[in-house]
Design a protein around this motif. Sequence first.
Motif, PDB file in Angstrom:
ATOM      1  N   LYS A  91      -1.815   1.904  -3.074  1.00  0.00           N
ATOM      2  CA  LYS A  91      -3.027   2.731  -2.979  1.00  0.00           C
ATOM      3  C   LYS A  91      -2.900   3.892  -1.999  1.00  0.00           C
ATOM      4  O   LYS A  91      -3.658   4.871  -2.090  1.00  0.00           O
ATOM      5  CB  LYS A  91      -4.227   1.854  -2.608  1.00  0.00           C
ATOM      6  CG  LYS A  91      -4.202   1.262  -1.204  1.00  0.00           C
ATOM      7  CD  LYS A  91      -5.428   0.409  -0.964  1.00  0.00           C
ATOM      8  CE  LYS A  91      -5.485  -0.135   0.456  1.00  0.00           C
ATOM      9  NZ  LYS A  91      -5.624   0.930   1.465  1.00  0.00           N
ATOM     10  N   ASP A  92      -1.959   3.816  -1.051  1.00  0.00           N
ATOM     11  CA  ASP A  92      -1.824   4.886  -0.063  1.00  0.00           C
ATOM     12  C   ASP A  92      -0.617   5.789  -0.315  1.00  0.00           C
ATOM     13  O   ASP A  92      -0.269   6.623   0.529  1.00  0.00           O
ATOM     14  CB  ASP A  92      -1.718   4.281   1.341  1.00  0.00           C
ATOM     15  CG  ASP A  92      -3.004   3.582   1.764  1.00  0.00           C
ATOM     16  OD1 ASP A  92      -4.083   4.062   1.374  1.00  0.00           O
ATOM     17  OD2 ASP A  92      -2.921   2.560   2.476  1.00  0.00           O
ATOM     18  N   ASP A 100       0.809  -1.221   0.000  1.00  0.00           N
ATOM     19  CA  ASP A 100       0.000   0.000   0.000  1.00  0.00           C
ATOM     20  C   ASP A 100       0.841   1.270   0.000  1.00  0.00           C
ATOM     21  O   ASP A 100       0.427   2.305  -0.542  1.00  0.00           O
ATOM     22  CB  ASP A 100      -0.936   0.013   1.216  1.00  0.00           C
ATOM     23  CG  ASP A 100      -2.001  -1.074   1.140  1.00  0.00           C
ATOM     24  OD1 ASP A 100      -2.190  -1.639   0.038  1.00  0.00           O
ATOM     25  OD2 ASP A 100      -2.627  -1.366   2.179  1.00  0.00           O
ATOM     26  N   HIS A 101       2.010   1.225   0.637  1.00  0.00           N
ATOM     27  CA  HIS A 101       2.861   2.414   0.750  1.00  0.00           C
ATOM     28  C   HIS A 101       4.110   2.310  -0.119  1.00  0.00           C
ATOM     29  O   HIS A 101       5.050   3.103   0.041  1.00  0.00           O
ATOM     30  CB  HIS A 101       3.260   2.633   2.205  1.00  0.00           C
ATOM     31  CG  HIS A 101       2.105   2.904   3.118  1.00  0.00           C
ATOM     32  ND1 HIS A 101       1.546   4.156   3.264  1.00  0.00           N
ATOM     33  CD2 HIS A 101       1.375   2.062   3.910  1.00  0.00           C
ATOM     34  CE1 HIS A 101       0.531   4.088   4.114  1.00  0.00           C
ATOM     35  NE2 HIS A 101       0.409   2.835   4.525  1.00  0.00           N
ATOM     36  N   ASP A 102       4.134   1.349  -1.038  1.00  0.00           N
ATOM     37  CA  ASP A 102       5.318   1.103  -1.860  1.00  0.00           C
ATOM     38  C   ASP A 102       5.198   1.717  -3.244  1.00  0.00           C
ATOM     39  O   ASP A 102       4.093   1.983  -3.745  1.00  0.00           O
ATOM     40  CB  ASP A 102       5.543  -0.402  -2.041  1.00  0.00           C
ATOM     41  CG  ASP A 102       5.890  -1.111  -0.746  1.00  0.00           C
ATOM     42  OD1 ASP A 102       6.362  -0.433   0.182  1.00  0.00           O
ATOM     43  OD2 ASP A 102       5.686  -2.340  -0.675  1.00  0.00           O
ATOM     44  N   ILE A 103       6.366   1.905  -3.860  1.00  0.00           N
ATOM     45  CA  ILE A 103       6.421   2.236  -5.270  1.00  0.00           C
ATOM     46  C   ILE A 103       7.329   1.232  -5.969  1.00  0.00           C
ATOM     47  O   ILE A 103       8.238   0.677  -5.344  1.00  0.00           O
ATOM     48  CB  ILE A 103       6.944   3.668  -5.518  1.00  0.00           C
ATOM     49  CG1 ILE A 103       8.407   3.815  -5.051  1.00  0.00           C
ATOM     50  CG2 ILE A 103       6.059   4.693  -4.842  1.00  0.00           C
ATOM     51  CD1 ILE A 103       9.036   5.154  -5.429  1.00  0.00           C
ATOM     52  N   GLN A 104       7.061   0.976  -7.232  1.00  0.00           N
ATOM     53  CA  GLN A 104       7.944   0.137  -8.036  1.00  0.00           C
ATOM     54  C   GLN A 104       8.665   1.028  -9.019  1.00  0.00           C
ATOM     55  O   GLN A 104       8.057   1.866  -9.696  1.00  0.00           O
ATOM     56  CB  GLN A 104       7.170  -0.940  -8.800  1.00  0.00           C
ATOM     57  CG  GLN A 104       8.090  -1.856  -9.609  1.00  0.00           C
ATOM     58  CD  GLN A 104       7.345  -2.857 -10.473  1.00  0.00           C
ATOM     59  OE1 GLN A 104       6.127  -2.979 -10.367  1.00  0.00           O
ATOM     60  NE2 GLN A 104       8.057  -3.569 -11.322  1.00  0.00           N
ATOM     61  N   ILE A 105       9.987   0.867  -9.071  1.00  0.00           N
ATOM     62  CA  ILE A 105      10.827   1.699  -9.925  1.00  0.00           C
ATOM     63  C   ILE A 105      11.406   0.862 -11.056  1.00  0.00           C
ATOM     64  O   ILE A 105      11.951  -0.219 -10.826  1.00  0.00           O
ATOM     65  CB  ILE A 105      11.976   2.326  -9.115  1.00  0.00           C
ATOM     66  CG1 ILE A 105      11.428   3.275  -8.044  1.00  0.00           C
ATOM     67  CG2 ILE A 105      12.953   3.076 -10.018  1.00  0.00           C
ATOM     68  CD1 ILE A 105      12.481   3.801  -7.091  1.00  0.00           C
ATOM     69  N   GLU A 106      11.273   1.350 -12.266  1.00  0.00           N
ATOM     70  CA  GLU A 106      12.029   0.807 -13.394  1.00  0.00           C
ATOM     71  C   GLU A 106      13.412   1.446 -13.325  1.00  0.00           C
ATOM     72  O   GLU A 106      13.538   2.670 -13.429  1.00  0.00           O
ATOM     73  CB  GLU A 106      11.353   1.153 -14.718  1.00  0.00           C
ATOM     74  CG  GLU A 106      12.167   0.757 -15.938  1.00  0.00           C
ATOM     75  CD  GLU A 106      11.701   1.436 -17.212  1.00  0.00           C
ATOM     76  OE1 GLU A 106      12.262   1.120 -18.280  1.00  0.00           O
ATOM     77  OE2 GLU A 106      10.796   2.296 -17.148  1.00  0.00           O
ATOM     78  N   ILE A 107      14.439   0.642 -13.102  1.00  0.00           N
ATOM     79  CA  ILE A 107      15.779   1.179 -12.925  1.00  0.00           C
ATOM     80  C   ILE A 107      16.367   1.560 -14.280  1.00  0.00           C
ATOM     81  O   ILE A 107      16.432   0.742 -15.199  1.00  0.00           O
ATOM     82  CB  ILE A 107      16.690   0.172 -12.201  1.00  0.00           C
ATOM     83  CG1 ILE A 107      16.130  -0.123 -10.803  1.00  0.00           C
ATOM     84  CG2 ILE A 107      18.121   0.710 -12.100  1.00  0.00           C
ATOM     85  CD1 ILE A 107      16.871  -1.211 -10.057  1.00  0.00           C
ATOM     86  N   LEU A 108      16.780   2.819 -14.387  1.00  0.00           N
ATOM     87  CA  LEU A 108      17.379   3.329 -15.613  1.00  0.00           C
ATOM     88  C   LEU A 108      18.906   3.325 -15.530  1.00  0.00           C
ATOM     89  O   LEU A 108      19.586   2.987 -16.508  1.00  0.00           O
ATOM     90  CB  LEU A 108      16.876   4.740 -15.901  1.00  0.00           C
ATOM     91  CG  LEU A 108      15.355   4.902 -16.028  1.00  0.00           C
ATOM     92  CD1 LEU A 108      14.991   6.378 -16.223  1.00  0.00           C
ATOM     93  CD2 LEU A 108      14.805   4.047 -17.157  1.00  0.00           C
ATOM     94  N   TYR A 109      19.431   3.714 -14.361  1.00  0.00           N
ATOM     95  CA  TYR A 109      20.883   3.783 -14.173  1.00  0.00           C
ATOM     96  C   TYR A 109      21.254   3.292 -12.774  1.00  0.00           C
ATOM     97  O   TYR A 109      20.522   3.547 -11.816  1.00  0.00           O
ATOM     98  CB  TYR A 109      21.387   5.211 -14.353  1.00  0.00           C
ATOM     99  CG  TYR A 109      21.191   5.766 -15.736  1.00  0.00           C
ATOM    100  CD1 TYR A 109      22.099   5.496 -16.757  1.00  0.00           C
ATOM    101  CD2 TYR A 109      20.081   6.563 -16.037  1.00  0.00           C
ATOM    102  CE1 TYR A 109      21.920   6.008 -18.040  1.00  0.00           C
ATOM    103  CE2 TYR A 109      19.892   7.070 -17.313  1.00  0.00           C
ATOM    104  CZ  TYR A 109      20.814   6.787 -18.305  1.00  0.00           C
ATOM    105  OH  TYR A 109      20.626   7.284 -19.571  1.00  0.00           O
TER     106      TYR A 109
END
Length: 381
Positions: free
Chosen positions: A100-101, A54-63
């Motif tokens: 969602k949060d 709920d409090h997470d983000i997913q990052i596509e790593i660029l560098y």
Amino acid sequence: MKKNLISTMILILTAVTALFAQNNDERIPAKGFAVYEENGHFKPYEFTRHVVGDHDIQIEILYAGICHSDLHHVFADWGEEKYPMVPGHEIAGRVVAIGKDVTRFKVGDYAGIGCMIGSCRHCDACKHDLEQYCEEGAIMTYHGIDRYNGNEYTQGGYSNTYVVTEDFAIKIPQNADMSKVAPLLCAGITSYSSIMQAGIKKGDKVGIAGFGGLGHMGVQYAVSLGAEVTVFDITEDKRGDALRMGAVRYVNVNNPEDLKGLDKTFDFILSTIPAKYEPIMYLKMLKFDGQLGIVGLPAFRNMPAITVADFVLPGARRKVFGSQIGGIKETQEMLDYSVKNSIYPEVEIIKADGKQIDEAYQNVLNGKVKFRYVIDMKTLK
């Protein structure tokens, strides 16, 4: 136009895929490069990340930056390690999914991850925005145990994606030079934090010992604050670079002539040296009430030492302190300051390829990098 449309479609597809995995409680597939044993070579590695909470983000790593600390862990210089290991704690990328949060990020934002991804949030250190000194232990971005996600073993940024709580992600301004941002999340904050702790101001005489990834960032920050900066290193190769970055003097410590007349002349010296050296030499160079900040951490087998006698006699009325990276609040402050003032590491971009990473490691060991290798994770196949 066509290129931008394709990029947008890929971003949307990635976000939908991540959201589908989240809604189905499926772990998120990831791939990157790992070493499978101590002193091993980098090879492709597939694994999974935990679902986006709920409090997470997913990052596509660029560098992803290559830090000297990565080498110490890969080579088990600081103690026993667990393999396979995906290193990397200098991470810059794009948000592709949010819980969602989440309130600080939206899909499409740039975000970074530094050396840690969690802490207890309630101890005295955490309450003072010093999460790196968490009394229950900060959770490291790799080679750590994530006690909030099933005690899974953390894997780092030499990979295509990462899931992190938004509170431990750093907002990267849209106008930032993304190819150079990643090293700021370790090399940048480590040098910036110690310089801020020392209270450096215009006119101070500052020494930077060790002119590598951390050292060349320290020079830029000290110069930006109006300090008179001297760089110490062991070769002639970087003399021109130091002067170009604003240093007023370059000292080759292997040249006795360069060292003459430096005792009791500095207000602050920052040691970024990752190998064995003599700290007492720099202690003697400080004025009364001068400060020696130590951020470089050599391998245990090459650890330098200062005796009690050194503090009482030649080190009298001098202060020595150590510093580890910086808290999340200060890291965000550093990144904003760096982008605003166009302070970036000087980098060499390499492809996401095991052989190229191996070669970069060897060059770092041999001191042949100016000044930071950064892996372009977009080239990962």
